[in-house]
Design a protein around this motif. Structure first.
Motif, PDB file in Angstrom:
ATOM      1  N   ALA A 315     -23.770 -22.339 -39.067  1.00  0.00           N
ATOM      2  CA  ALA A 315     -24.928 -23.228 -39.065  1.00  0.00           C
ATOM      3  C   ALA A 315     -24.586 -24.557 -38.404  1.00  0.00           C
ATOM      4  O   ALA A 315     -25.384 -25.108 -37.656  1.00  0.00           O
ATOM      5  CB  ALA A 315     -25.410 -23.458 -40.498  1.00  0.00           C
ATOM      6  N   ILE A 316     -23.382 -25.077 -38.649  1.00  0.00           N
ATOM      7  CA  ILE A 316     -23.044 -26.375 -38.071  1.00  0.00           C
ATOM      8  C   ILE A 316     -22.474 -26.235 -36.662  1.00  0.00           C
ATOM      9  O   ILE A 316     -22.021 -27.211 -36.080  1.00  0.00           O
ATOM     10  CB  ILE A 316     -22.079 -27.188 -38.956  1.00  0.00           C
ATOM     11  CG1 ILE A 316     -20.756 -26.474 -39.096  1.00  0.00           C
ATOM     12  CG2 ILE A 316     -22.709 -27.475 -40.309  1.00  0.00           C
ATOM     13  CD1 ILE A 316     -19.750 -27.273 -39.885  1.00  0.00           C
ATOM     14  N   GLY A 317     -22.497 -25.027 -36.111  1.00  0.00           N
ATOM     15  CA  GLY A 317     -22.223 -24.905 -34.683  1.00  0.00           C
ATOM     16  C   GLY A 317     -20.989 -24.143 -34.273  1.00  0.00           C
ATOM     17  O   GLY A 317     -20.599 -24.185 -33.112  1.00  0.00           O
ATOM     18  N   ALA A 318     -20.335 -23.434 -35.219  1.00  0.00           N
ATOM     19  CA  ALA A 318     -19.198 -22.607 -34.816  1.00  0.00           C
ATOM     20  C   ALA A 318     -19.731 -21.428 -34.008  1.00  0.00           C
ATOM     21  O   ALA A 318     -20.672 -20.771 -34.428  1.00  0.00           O
ATOM     22  CB  ALA A 318     -18.439 -22.113 -36.037  1.00  0.00           C
ATOM     23  N   ARG A 319     -19.124 -21.195 -32.847  1.00  0.00           N
ATOM     24  CA  ARG A 319     -19.515 -20.038 -32.051  1.00  0.00           C
ATOM     25  C   ARG A 319     -18.756 -18.812 -32.558  1.00  0.00           C
ATOM     26  O   ARG A 319     -17.737 -18.953 -33.224  1.00  0.00           O
ATOM     27  CB  ARG A 319     -19.196 -20.286 -30.576  1.00  0.00           C
ATOM     28  CG  ARG A 319     -20.215 -21.217 -29.922  1.00  0.00           C
ATOM     29  CD  ARG A 319     -19.646 -21.884 -28.719  1.00  0.00           C
ATOM     30  NE  ARG A 319     -18.506 -22.710 -29.084  1.00  0.00           N
ATOM     31  CZ  ARG A 319     -17.838 -23.458 -28.232  1.00  0.00           C
ATOM     32  NH1 ARG A 319     -18.152 -23.460 -26.976  1.00  0.00           N
ATOM     33  NH2 ARG A 319     -16.834 -24.205 -28.654  1.00  0.00           N
ATOM     34  N   PRO A 320     -19.228 -17.613 -32.221  1.00  0.00           N
ATOM     35  CA  PRO A 320     -18.511 -16.409 -32.661  1.00  0.00           C
ATOM     36  C   PRO A 320     -17.025 -16.473 -32.317  1.00  0.00           C
ATOM     37  O   PRO A 320     -16.174 -16.090 -33.126  1.00  0.00           O
ATOM     38  CB  PRO A 320     -19.225 -15.290 -31.901  1.00  0.00           C
ATOM     39  CG  PRO A 320     -20.609 -15.816 -31.665  1.00  0.00           C
ATOM     40  CD  PRO A 320     -20.461 -17.291 -31.487  1.00  0.00           C
TER      41      PRO A 320
ATOM     42  N   THR B  83     -25.921 -15.955 -28.424  1.00  0.00           N
ATOM     43  CA  THR B  83     -25.519 -16.489 -29.725  1.00  0.00           C
ATOM     44  C   THR B  83     -24.649 -17.743 -29.585  1.00  0.00           C
ATOM     45  O   THR B  83     -24.852 -18.733 -30.275  1.00  0.00           O
ATOM     46  CB  THR B  83     -24.732 -15.420 -30.513  1.00  0.00           C
ATOM     47  OG1 THR B  83     -25.492 -14.214 -30.483  1.00  0.00           O
ATOM     48  CG2 THR B  83     -24.515 -15.837 -31.944  1.00  0.00           C
ATOM     49  N   GLY B  84     -23.699 -17.687 -28.669  1.00  0.00           N
ATOM     50  CA  GLY B  84     -22.786 -18.809 -28.490  1.00  0.00           C
ATOM     51  C   GLY B  84     -23.498 -20.051 -27.976  1.00  0.00           C
ATOM     52  O   GLY B  84     -23.217 -21.167 -28.409  1.00  0.00           O
ATOM     53  N   ALA B  87     -25.413 -21.555 -30.745  1.00  0.00           N
ATOM     54  CA  ALA B  87     -24.490 -22.262 -31.641  1.00  0.00           C
ATOM     55  C   ALA B  87     -24.205 -23.656 -31.092  1.00  0.00           C
ATOM     56  O   ALA B  87     -24.121 -24.637 -31.831  1.00  0.00           O
ATOM     57  CB  ALA B  87     -23.193 -21.465 -31.795  1.00  0.00           C
ATOM     58  N   LEU B  88     -24.064 -23.718 -29.776  1.00  0.00           N
ATOM     59  CA  LEU B  88     -23.777 -25.001 -29.124  1.00  0.00           C
ATOM     60  C   LEU B  88     -24.931 -25.988 -29.336  1.00  0.00           C
ATOM     61  O   LEU B  88     -24.715 -27.172 -29.625  1.00  0.00           O
ATOM     62  CB  LEU B  88     -23.570 -24.744 -27.629  1.00  0.00           C
ATOM     63  CG  LEU B  88     -22.646 -25.706 -26.908  1.00  0.00           C
ATOM     64  CD1 LEU B  88     -21.233 -25.529 -27.440  1.00  0.00           C
ATOM     65  CD2 LEU B  88     -22.687 -25.455 -25.410  1.00  0.00           C
ATOM     66  N   ARG B  90     -27.158 -25.858 -31.817  1.00  0.00           N
ATOM     67  CA  ARG B  90     -27.120 -26.228 -33.247  1.00  0.00           C
ATOM     68  C   ARG B  90     -26.105 -27.333 -33.469  1.00  0.00           C
ATOM     69  O   ARG B  90     -26.328 -28.296 -34.176  1.00  0.00           O
ATOM     70  CB  ARG B  90     -26.721 -25.018 -34.098  1.00  0.00           C
ATOM     71  CG  ARG B  90     -27.828 -24.049 -34.395  1.00  0.00           C
ATOM     72  CD  ARG B  90     -27.512 -23.226 -35.633  1.00  0.00           C
ATOM     73  NE  ARG B  90     -26.305 -22.428 -35.489  1.00  0.00           N
ATOM     74  CZ  ARG B  90     -26.248 -21.228 -34.932  1.00  0.00           C
ATOM     75  NH1 ARG B  90     -27.341 -20.687 -34.420  1.00  0.00           N
ATOM     76  NH2 ARG B  90     -25.113 -20.574 -34.861  1.00  0.00           N
ATOM     77  N   ASN B  91     -24.927 -27.139 -32.836  1.00  0.00           N
ATOM     78  CA  ASN B  91     -23.836 -28.072 -33.047  1.00  0.00           C
ATOM     79  C   ASN B  91     -24.173 -29.478 -32.548  1.00  0.00           C
ATOM     80  O   ASN B  91     -23.869 -30.465 -33.206  1.00  0.00           O
ATOM     81  CB  ASN B  91     -22.582 -27.529 -32.355  1.00  0.00           C
ATOM     82  CG  ASN B  91     -21.365 -28.396 -32.599  1.00  0.00           C
ATOM     83  OD1 ASN B  91     -20.711 -28.815 -31.659  1.00  0.00           O
ATOM     84  ND2 ASN B  91     -21.071 -28.662 -33.857  1.00  0.00           N
TER      85      ASN B  91
END
Lengths: 402, 233
Positions: A315-320, B83-84, B87-88, B90-91
């Motif tokens: 949720a805080i932005g860790a990528r897979p 997805t990645g 995530a970026l 979101r971050n």
């Protein structure tokens, strides 16, 4: 701290579990290191004892006897003679020196002391061919051989048994009831590659042994020294050609003798002991594999336990990739530390064998690095599945996981 | 540190639907939702439980993908990204505040707050400095090295807010941020969020079922059965 730092921290949080998980790799690595080292030590021992026969040595043995269709094994026939030995000496330019030899069991007496040992008959060139020395006195001469003198050289063990610490040179002993004068003592040599105690024998002129003790005309073996290591193959061919002619073996016919260079024997022994070492290491690697499965198991548990944490991180932005890295580093660190501990433990075991058993086990430094890389690799391989599983979690599901 | 005082970011949903398969039956959590939250505004999403307000919030936070429709953040379409890449976003642009705080256990307040910066590969010292600034803004400078288990609910939520803001996001999404707190702490948290909004100027979207909480927003969106049924658009 970075993403890799997260791994150390989570391992430090559960020290007991971490140690237990590492134990599989620790034991596996230690076993591999120790067994490889012991195997290398055994190889060293075997090669050493072969080499102390002389690296340029060729051994000519008679062919096998065929008894009612059953071969009795090499070296049992009686086709080699002293004349063959002389012919090789004179007719093979690549042979520096040779010596026929024949052995039998015998009883040696001196006063009240007696000892059953091996009686070895040889020629005067024996010591030179065998690269051996006397610790006392002199060896018999060529003249002693032609005149069938009753002189004997004692192995150190025989000398000890019969004379204690007194000097036997010049004394008389009875060999199979015939008197022999002791003229020399062999320097200690230890075990032969075939496991025989070379200090437990008496050496006499071969002619004396043939006529006065055994009543035979053949010799058991001819030991020949090539002029150089490069000349071994030529010497082998020269001896073969010469003996085929002398023994009337026609081209294509099966010879009644065989010529075995020590270098071949060394090579075979080398290969055999290498196979043994690899086999031992392979068996030990199985425990490494089991250790890897242990790591995988714990990583799967850990991923499950930390599902919510994984959800939060996503949720805080860790990528897979970040999640994979975190768990992969964790399992790699586990197995790498396990490997390191295992190597230290293995090295400790090696020292113990060296100190307590006198086994010449080397510290296989290069192999240790390899084992370390391998154990780290095991962590990566077995950690990959749990790490990928973690990275594929749906963050919403993971956040609600209880 | 320019974007520490950013302007907020707008969020736009176009005909977004979200279907879930539960035990072979299809359940529609969002049905053809279209809305646009202008940059810097404070909205609240209200509705009964199961009305789809949380799904809508997480749709805007890129934790859910629409079954159909488009999600735009600051003029960028995001529902088609990998997805990645999501995530970026979101971050860097989104901060979350959850009902149950969602702090990482056995990890200090400071470490929890600096966590999002870790995934931006911000150097250790800068991470620490920025996390300390945020912790002081939520009034927890003296709790930097406390674990979540050593903090009260209100304090844990303050840590969570600091974590949401440490990357200077354009949007903060809060899912029942006062749902687990007593009345006094709830008031503190809401006032803190409003106060921080004057400093950081983020767009704030807040899910709640408390009418008092909802009424503090500039605009209230009411959902029922996955549809917007109230609130001027």
């Amino acid at each position: 701290m970075n993403i890799a730092g997260l791994a150390f921290r989570s391992l430090a949080r559960n020290p007991f579990r971490t140690i237990l998980t590492m134990l599989g790799i620790v034991i596996g690595t230690a076993a591999v290191i120790l067994l490889v080292s012991l195997g290398m030590g055994a190889r060293h021992l075997v090669l050493d004892s072969i080499n102390n026969l002389g690296p340029n040595l060729l051994i000519v043995i008679p062919g096998s006897v065929t008894d009612s269709g059953a071969q009795v094994g090499g070296g049992t026939d009686t086709t080699l003679t002293l004349d063959d030995a002389r012919a090789i000496r004179e007719g093979c330019p690549s042979v520096l020196e040779d010596s026929a030899a024949l052995r039998t069991a015998g009883q040696v007496l001196s006063g009240a002391a007696n000892w059953s040992t091996v009686i070895l008959g040889t020629e005067s060139t024996y010591l030179a061919v065998r690269n051996w020395e006397l610790s006392r006195g002199a060896f018999f001469t060529r003249k002693d051989v032609t005149s069938m003198s009753r002189v004997a050289i004692l192995g150190r063990k025989v000398a000890r048994r019969l004379f204690g610490f007194a000097d036997p040179v010049g004394r008389w002993v009875q060999i199979n009831h015939s008197p022999f004068r002791v003229i020399g003592i062999l320097s200690p040599k230890g075990q032969s590659p075939m496991g025989m105690d070379q200090d437990d024998m008496v050496v006499v002129p071969i002619t004396t042994l043939q006529t006065q003790i055994m009543g035979v005309t053949y010799v058991g073996v001819i030991l020949a020294n090539a002029i150089s290591t490069d000349g071994i193959e030529t010497a082998k061919q020269e001896i073969s050609r010469l003996l085929r002619i002398r023994h009337h073996i026609f081209p294509g016919g099966r010879p009644d003798f065989s010529v075995n260079p020590m270098s071949d024997i060394t090579r075979t022994a080398n290969r055999l002991s290498l196979i043994l070492t690899v086999l031992l290491a392979a068996i030990a690697s199985i425990s490494l594999l089991v250790g890897g499965i242990g790591i995988m198991n714990i990583m799967l548990v850990s991923v499950r336990e930390r599902t919510r944490e994984i959800g939060i991180r996503m949720a805080i932005g860790a990528r897979p990739g970040d999640i994979v890295t975190q768990f992969l580093v964790e399992s790699a660190v586990l197995s790498f530390l396990g490997g390191l501990t295992g190597i230290l433990l293995g090295a400790g075991g090696i020292s113990l064998f060296r100190e307590l058993a006198g086994w010449p086990a080397p510290f296989p430094v290069g192999f240790m690095f390899l084992a370390l890389l391998f154990s780290g690799g095991i962590g990566v391989v077995f950690g990959l599945y749990p790490a990928i599983m973690a990275s594929r979690l749906d963050p919403m599901v993971a956040l609600r996981y209880e | 540190m320019d974007d520490l005082h950013g302007k907020g970011v707008n969020v736009e949903l176009k005909n977004v639907s979200r279907l879930f398969q539960i035990g072979g039956e299809t359940f529609q959590a969002l049905a053809d939702v279209t809305l646009s939250v202008p940059a810097g505004e404070h909205w609240s999403l209200v509705g009964a439980s199961g009305s789809g307000k949380s799904t809508l919030l997480y749709m805007m936070g890129l934790l859910e993908r629409p079954s159909s429709g488009e999600v735009w953040i600051d003029g960028q379409r995001t529902d088609t990204l990998k997805t990645g890449e999501r995530a970026l976003i979101r971050n860097r642009r989104i901060g979350f505040v959850f009902q149950n705080f969602q702090l990482i256990p056995r990890t200090t307040s400071l470490e929890n707050v600096e966590m999002p910066l870790l995934y931006q590969k911000v150097p250790f010292r800068e991470r620490q400095e920025r996390a300390k600034v945020l912790l002081s803004q939520v009034g927890l400078s003296d709790r930097e090295n406390h674990f979540p288990s050593q903090l009260s609910g209100g304090q844990q939520q303050r840590v969570a807010i600091a974590r949401a803001l440490v990357t200077s996001p354009g949007i903060v999404l809060a899912d029942e941020p006062t749902g687990n707190l007593d009345t006094a702490s709830s008031k503190d948290i809401l006032e803190l969020l409003e106060h921080l909004r004057t400093i950081h100027r983020f767009t704030l979207i807040l899910v709640t079922h408390d009418p008092l909480v909802a009424s503090r927003a500039q605009r209230q969106i009411r959902l029922s059965d996955g549809r917007i049924v109230g609130g001027e658009l």
